[in-house]
Design a protein around this motif. Structure first.
Motif, PDB file in Angstrom:
ATOM      1  N   ARG A 161     -13.129   2.309  -1.974  1.00  0.00           N
ATOM      2  CA  ARG A 161     -12.214   2.243  -0.829  1.00  0.00           C
ATOM      3  C   ARG A 161     -11.412   3.528  -0.747  1.00  0.00           C
ATOM      4  O   ARG A 161     -10.791   3.938  -1.726  1.00  0.00           O
ATOM      5  CB  ARG A 161     -11.269   1.041  -0.950  1.00  0.00           C
TER       6      ARG A 161
ATOM      7  N   GLU B 176      -8.560   4.510  -0.147  1.00  0.00           N
ATOM      8  CA  GLU B 176      -7.172   4.059  -0.036  1.00  0.00           C
ATOM      9  C   GLU B 176      -6.271   5.263   0.221  1.00  0.00           C
ATOM     10  O   GLU B 176      -6.429   6.307  -0.407  1.00  0.00           O
ATOM     11  CB  GLU B 176      -6.722   3.379  -1.338  1.00  0.00           C
TER      12      GLU B 176
ATOM     13  N   VAL C 197      -3.932   1.439 -12.181  1.00  0.00           N
ATOM     14  CA  VAL C 197      -5.176   0.669 -12.050  1.00  0.00           C
ATOM     15  C   VAL C 197      -5.048  -0.484 -11.064  1.00  0.00           C
ATOM     16  O   VAL C 197      -6.018  -1.181 -10.802  1.00  0.00           O
ATOM     17  CB  VAL C 197      -5.680   0.145 -13.415  1.00  0.00           C
ATOM     18  N   MET C 198      -3.857  -0.663 -10.498  1.00  0.00           N
ATOM     19  CA  MET C 198      -3.687  -1.763  -9.539  1.00  0.00           C
ATOM     20  C   MET C 198      -4.192  -1.410  -8.139  1.00  0.00           C
ATOM     21  O   MET C 198      -4.411  -2.307  -7.328  1.00  0.00           O
ATOM     22  CB  MET C 198      -2.224  -2.191  -9.475  1.00  0.00           C
ATOM     23  N   ARG C 199      -4.290  -0.121  -7.818  1.00  0.00           N
ATOM     24  CA  ARG C 199      -4.880   0.266  -6.528  1.00  0.00           C
ATOM     25  C   ARG C 199      -5.684   1.532  -6.749  1.00  0.00           C
ATOM     26  O   ARG C 199      -5.137   2.614  -6.857  1.00  0.00           O
ATOM     27  CB  ARG C 199      -3.832   0.496  -5.445  1.00  0.00           C
ATOM     28  N   THR C 200      -7.005   1.359  -6.841  1.00  0.00           N
ATOM     29  CA  THR C 200      -7.852   2.513  -7.117  1.00  0.00           C
ATOM     30  C   THR C 200      -8.888   2.680  -6.011  1.00  0.00           C
ATOM     31  O   THR C 200      -9.069   1.791  -5.174  1.00  0.00           O
ATOM     32  CB  THR C 200      -8.555   2.339  -8.476  1.00  0.00           C
TER      33      THR C 200
ATOM     34  N   PHE D 123     -13.340   0.312  -7.797  1.00  0.00           N
ATOM     35  CA  PHE D 123     -12.937  -0.778  -8.688  1.00  0.00           C
ATOM     36  C   PHE D 123     -13.943  -1.911  -8.600  1.00  0.00           C
ATOM     37  O   PHE D 123     -14.646  -2.062  -7.609  1.00  0.00           O
ATOM     38  CB  PHE D 123     -11.530  -1.299  -8.337  1.00  0.00           C
TER      39      PHE D 123
ATOM     40  N   MET E 184     -14.664  -5.685  -8.091  1.00  0.00           N
ATOM     41  CA  MET E 184     -14.040  -6.863  -7.487  1.00  0.00           C
ATOM     42  C   MET E 184     -14.894  -8.087  -7.795  1.00  0.00           C
ATOM     43  O   MET E 184     -16.120  -8.002  -7.819  1.00  0.00           O
ATOM     44  CB  MET E 184     -13.944  -6.707  -5.960  1.00  0.00           C
TER      45      MET E 184
ATOM     46  N   GLU F 264      -0.491  -8.382  -4.945  1.00  0.00           N
ATOM     47  CA  GLU F 264      -1.531  -9.309  -4.491  1.00  0.00           C
ATOM     48  C   GLU F 264      -2.675  -9.263  -5.493  1.00  0.00           C
ATOM     49  O   GLU F 264      -3.478  -8.340  -5.497  1.00  0.00           O
ATOM     50  CB  GLU F 264      -2.030  -8.894  -3.102  1.00  0.00           C
ATOM     51  N   VAL F 265      -2.734 -10.277  -6.358  1.00  0.00           N
ATOM     52  CA  VAL F 265      -3.780 -10.274  -7.387  1.00  0.00           C
ATOM     53  C   VAL F 265      -5.072 -10.911  -6.900  1.00  0.00           C
ATOM     54  O   VAL F 265      -6.142 -10.706  -7.475  1.00  0.00           O
ATOM     55  CB  VAL F 265      -3.297 -10.950  -8.695  1.00  0.00           C
ATOM     56  N   GLY F 266      -4.964 -11.710  -5.842  1.00  0.00           N
ATOM     57  CA  GLY F 266      -6.175 -12.322  -5.321  1.00  0.00           C
ATOM     58  C   GLY F 266      -5.929 -12.774  -3.905  1.00  0.00           C
ATOM     59  O   GLY F 266      -4.781 -12.840  -3.447  1.00  0.00           O
ATOM     60  N   ASN F 267      -7.052 -13.073  -3.212  1.00  0.00           N
ATOM     61  CA  ASN F 267      -6.857 -13.537  -1.844  1.00  0.00           C
ATOM     62  C   ASN F 267      -8.057 -14.349  -1.394  1.00  0.00           C
ATOM     63  O   ASN F 267      -9.178 -14.136  -1.844  1.00  0.00           O
ATOM     64  CB  ASN F 267      -6.416 -12.298  -1.057  1.00  0.00           C
TER      65      ASN F 267
ATOM     66  N   GLY G  67     -11.494 -13.013  -2.990  1.00  0.00           N
ATOM     67  CA  GLY G  67     -11.530 -11.842  -3.870  1.00  0.00           C
ATOM     68  C   GLY G  67     -10.487 -11.871  -4.976  1.00  0.00           C
ATOM     69  O   GLY G  67      -9.410 -12.452  -4.825  1.00  0.00           O
ATOM     70  N   ILE G  68     -10.850 -11.251  -6.081  1.00  0.00           N
ATOM     71  CA  ILE G  68      -9.870 -10.954  -7.149  1.00  0.00           C
ATOM     72  C   ILE G  68     -10.258  -9.588  -7.720  1.00  0.00           C
ATOM     73  O   ILE G  68     -11.442  -9.320  -7.962  1.00  0.00           O
ATOM     74  CB  ILE G  68      -9.900 -11.970  -8.317  1.00  0.00           C
ATOM     75  N   GLY G  69      -9.280  -8.747  -7.976  1.00  0.00           N
ATOM     76  CA  GLY G  69      -9.538  -7.468  -8.628  1.00  0.00           C
ATOM     77  C   GLY G  69      -9.149  -7.557 -10.096  1.00  0.00           C
ATOM     78  O   GLY G  69      -7.962  -7.542 -10.421  1.00  0.00           O
TER      79      GLY G  69
ATOM     80  N   ARG H 188      -6.784  -4.936 -11.221  1.00  0.00           N
ATOM     81  CA  ARG H 188      -5.434  -5.123 -10.686  1.00  0.00           C
ATOM     82  C   ARG H 188      -4.703  -6.197 -11.490  1.00  0.00           C
ATOM     83  O   ARG H 188      -3.515  -6.074 -11.781  1.00  0.00           O
ATOM     84  CB  ARG H 188      -5.468  -5.489  -9.203  1.00  0.00           C
TER      85      ARG H 188
HETATM   86  P1  ATP Z   1      -4.376  -4.825  -0.454  1.00  0.00           P
HETATM   87  O1  ATP Z   1      -3.681  -5.464   0.723  1.00  0.00           O
HETATM   88  O2  ATP Z   1      -3.541  -4.818  -1.693  1.00  0.00           O
HETATM   89  O3  ATP Z   1      -5.000  -3.519  -0.125  1.00  0.00           O
HETATM   90  P2  ATP Z   1      -6.747  -6.160   0.242  1.00  0.00           P
HETATM   91  O4  ATP Z   1      -6.229  -7.101   1.267  1.00  0.00           O
HETATM   92  O5  ATP Z   1      -7.413  -4.921   0.673  1.00  0.00           O
HETATM   93  O6  ATP Z   1      -5.563  -5.801  -0.805  1.00  0.00           O
HETATM   94  P3  ATP Z   1      -9.086  -7.618  -0.469  1.00  0.00           P
HETATM   95  O7  ATP Z   1      -9.910  -6.741   0.358  1.00  0.00           O
HETATM   96  O8  ATP Z   1      -8.951  -9.021  -0.057  1.00  0.00           O
HETATM   97  O9  ATP Z   1      -7.659  -6.978  -0.757  1.00  0.00           O
HETATM   98  O10 ATP Z   1      -9.591  -7.559  -1.977  1.00  0.00           O
HETATM   99  C1  ATP Z   1      -9.589  -8.692  -2.836  1.00  0.00           C
HETATM  100  C2  ATP Z   1      -8.856  -8.365  -4.111  1.00  0.00           C
HETATM  101  O11 ATP Z   1      -9.347  -7.153  -4.686  1.00  0.00           O
HETATM  102  C3  ATP Z   1      -7.366  -8.120  -3.944  1.00  0.00           C
HETATM  103  O12 ATP Z   1      -6.654  -9.323  -3.923  1.00  0.00           O
HETATM  104  C4  ATP Z   1      -7.056  -7.298  -5.175  1.00  0.00           C
HETATM  105  O13 ATP Z   1      -6.919  -8.119  -6.323  1.00  0.00           O
HETATM  106  C5  ATP Z   1      -8.301  -6.453  -5.342  1.00  0.00           C
HETATM  107  N1  ATP Z   1      -8.157  -5.130  -4.756  1.00  0.00           N
HETATM  108  C6  ATP Z   1      -8.118  -4.795  -3.441  1.00  0.00           C
HETATM  109  N2  ATP Z   1      -7.997  -3.482  -3.270  1.00  0.00           N
HETATM  110  C7  ATP Z   1      -7.957  -2.938  -4.515  1.00  0.00           C
HETATM  111  C8  ATP Z   1      -7.855  -1.604  -5.015  1.00  0.00           C
HETATM  112  N3  ATP Z   1      -7.779  -0.571  -4.185  1.00  0.00           N
HETATM  113  N4  ATP Z   1      -7.838  -1.426  -6.352  1.00  0.00           N
HETATM  114  C9  ATP Z   1      -7.937  -2.458  -7.206  1.00  0.00           C
HETATM  115  N5  ATP Z   1      -8.050  -3.750  -6.794  1.00  0.00           N
HETATM  116  C10 ATP Z   1      -8.055  -3.989  -5.477  1.00  0.00           C
END
Ligand code: ATP
Ligand code: MG
Length: 432
Positions: free
Chosen positions: A147, A149, A156-159, A162, A164, A266-269, A301-303, A306
């Motif tokens: 991604r 980003e 490591v929480m936003r890379t 990663f 998923m 946001e750890v999961g969605n 999803g869960i990362g 993250r």
């Molecule tokens: P965010 O709003 O934080 O960018 P997202 O809505 O893009 O998250 P999803 O596309 O639903 O997230 O991704 C599912 C899961 O993957 C997220 O809940 C998160 O745990 C993880 N995740 C998303 N983007 C990243 C990232 N750039 N790096 C690490 N983990 C990620």
């Protein structure tokens, strides 16, 4: 594992451009290596923790009927064009690449690097779903996403690359979908509880995008978080700031609730997809009346990295990382202080005995290091329990057991130490 054999070293300093606490500590402790902004390599310790988190997720996904697959990271533009998401203005995180000139490819020479998998997953499932008898299906993977980003300041929480865990549900209708959606929500809460984040993690109302009014996020209250939620910790309800409006609070019966504003990760969605992708890509099934109808979908999803970063952020103290036992790279850090023969013999024997008993032990057998260096390294690594074997203790017939999180100390008689540590009911090791 013997620490003297480790290639990864602890470091006093993290790279100067690293602003996130999780990455600073993970780099200093030798769990990860920073390739560049938003891109990290996992080293042996980091990989062990990441895999533990993945396995917790895997167990919970399997328990609700998930079937594991692995789709490719290189993606054909065709299904994305069909859904309208190939467009960079629609999907703004794409990394795209090209085939070598001259290669035959039915859509031209562009390829995508996976940032999610709804489209290829739906196209693949068209080969397997035809009738109502083929449904429901729940398919998931641990798969590398890319991604582009904009912000990459959360370690490591936003890379930008990663792994998923993404699960896709294929149901006959909304009712069948909803029942599974709730099962996933419950499984997610179990995952985060097993990872040690249960007390701070909330199922949170969030915006559902264009085809559903709401989705659900799983948000862990954490100062390092990029999101803002409104949460009632007692009632365990939370709302994402995006949808925090009076009329919505009234509609989910929250207007009396006392909601506090908190930063969260946001750890999961989990996301209702309706029939958006199945309609766009023609994933239909024949119902009992013989009509072709679109499959009803959800994605989840869960990362894992993250989650790992969030655990690091929430548990770390001024001395370093602290891992809950369920995700720790090792359960016990056996630290030998001194090179005298008696010390070596005692520590070696304990190491062999504990390993034979099935315990995951990291043995700091490194010679020529001061006690202070070994103990501060041990604090930095954050393994939940430490067993110190040193001259002074041996003279008294004891080894010292220390719990990393609380700092509580116990002297264990040398002769009984291994059996006490290996007996889950002896009250020495914490339970998972
Ligand atoms: P965010 O709003 O934080 O960018 P997202 O809505 O893009 O998250 P999803 O596309 O639903 O997230 O991704 C599912 C899961 O993957 C997220 O809940 C998160 O745990 C993880 N995740 C998303 N983007 C990243 C990232 N750039 N790096 C690490 N983990 C990620
Ligand atoms: Mg995102």
């Amino acid at each position: 594992m013997r620490q003297s054999l480790f290639f990864s070293k602890t470091r006093r300093e993290a790279p100067r451009d690293e602003v996130a606490k999780n990455a600073q500590l993970l780099i200093r402790a030798g769990y990860v290596h920073k390739e560049m902004a938003g891109v990290y390599d996992f080293l042996p310790l980091g990989l062990r923790t990441l895999k533990k988190i993945e396995n917790i997720i895997r167990e919970e996904m399997n328990a609700i009927g998930g079937q594991e697959v692995l789709l490719s990271s290189l993606q054909d533009p065709a299904p994305w064009q069909a859904s309208g998401r190939w467009d960079d203005t629609v999907m703004d995180v794409w990394f795209k690449t090209r085939l070598h000139h001259g290669e035959a490819f039915h859509q031209g020479s562009e390829l995508g690097l996976a940032n999610t998998h709804e489209e290829p997953m739906v196209r693949m499932m068209k080969h397997h779903i035809a009738s109502h008898k083929d449904l429901p299906q729940y398919v998931y993977q641990f798969q590398t996403k890319f991604r582009n980003e904009v912000r990459a300041k959360s370690g490591v929480m936003r890379t930008r690359e990663f792994v998923m865990k993404d699960l896709y549900s294929f149901s006959r209708d909304e009712r069948e979908f909803r029942a599974f959606y709730e099962q996933v929500a419950a499984a997610y809460l179990k995952v985060f509880a097993r990872c040690g984040l249960g007390a701070w993690t909330f199922r949170t109302f969030a915006s559902g995008g264009s085809f559903s009014k709401f989705s659900d996020e799983f948000q862990t209250v954490c100062e390092a978080g990029e999101d803002v939620i409104y949460v009632d910790e007692e009632k365990r309800i939370a709302v994402n700031e995006e949808v925090y409006r009076d009329e919505i609070l009234r509609e989910i019966g929250l207007e009396k609730a006392r909601l506090q504003k908190k930063k969260a990760v946001e750890v999961g969605n989990i996301f209702p997809l309706g029939t958006k992708y199945s309609t766009a890509l023609g994933l239909t099934y024949k119902n009992e009346e013989g009509e072709n109808v679109p499959v009803y979908m959800g994605s989840y999803g869960i990362g894992p990295a993250r989650v790992m970063g969030t655990i690091a952020e929430r548990y770390a103290d001024e001395k370093g990382l602290v891992w809950p036992l369920s995700v720790a790279p090792f359960a016990l850090h056996l630290v030998r202080l001194g090179e005298e023969e008696g010390v070596r013999e005692c520590a070696d024997a304990l190491y062999t005995r504990l390993q034979k008993g099935g315990m995951e032990v990291l043995y700091d057998d490194r010679p020529h290091l001061h006690a202070g260096e070994k103990l501060s390294d041990s604090d930095l690594l954050g393994i939940p329990c430490r067993l110190v074997v040193g001259n002074r203790g041996i003279a008294d017939g004891v080894v010292e057991w220390v719990e990393r999180q609380t700092g509580s100390v116990r002297q264990l008689p040398i002769e009984e130490a291994a059996s006490l540590l290996l007996d889950p009911d002896a009250g020495v090791m914490p339970k998972i």
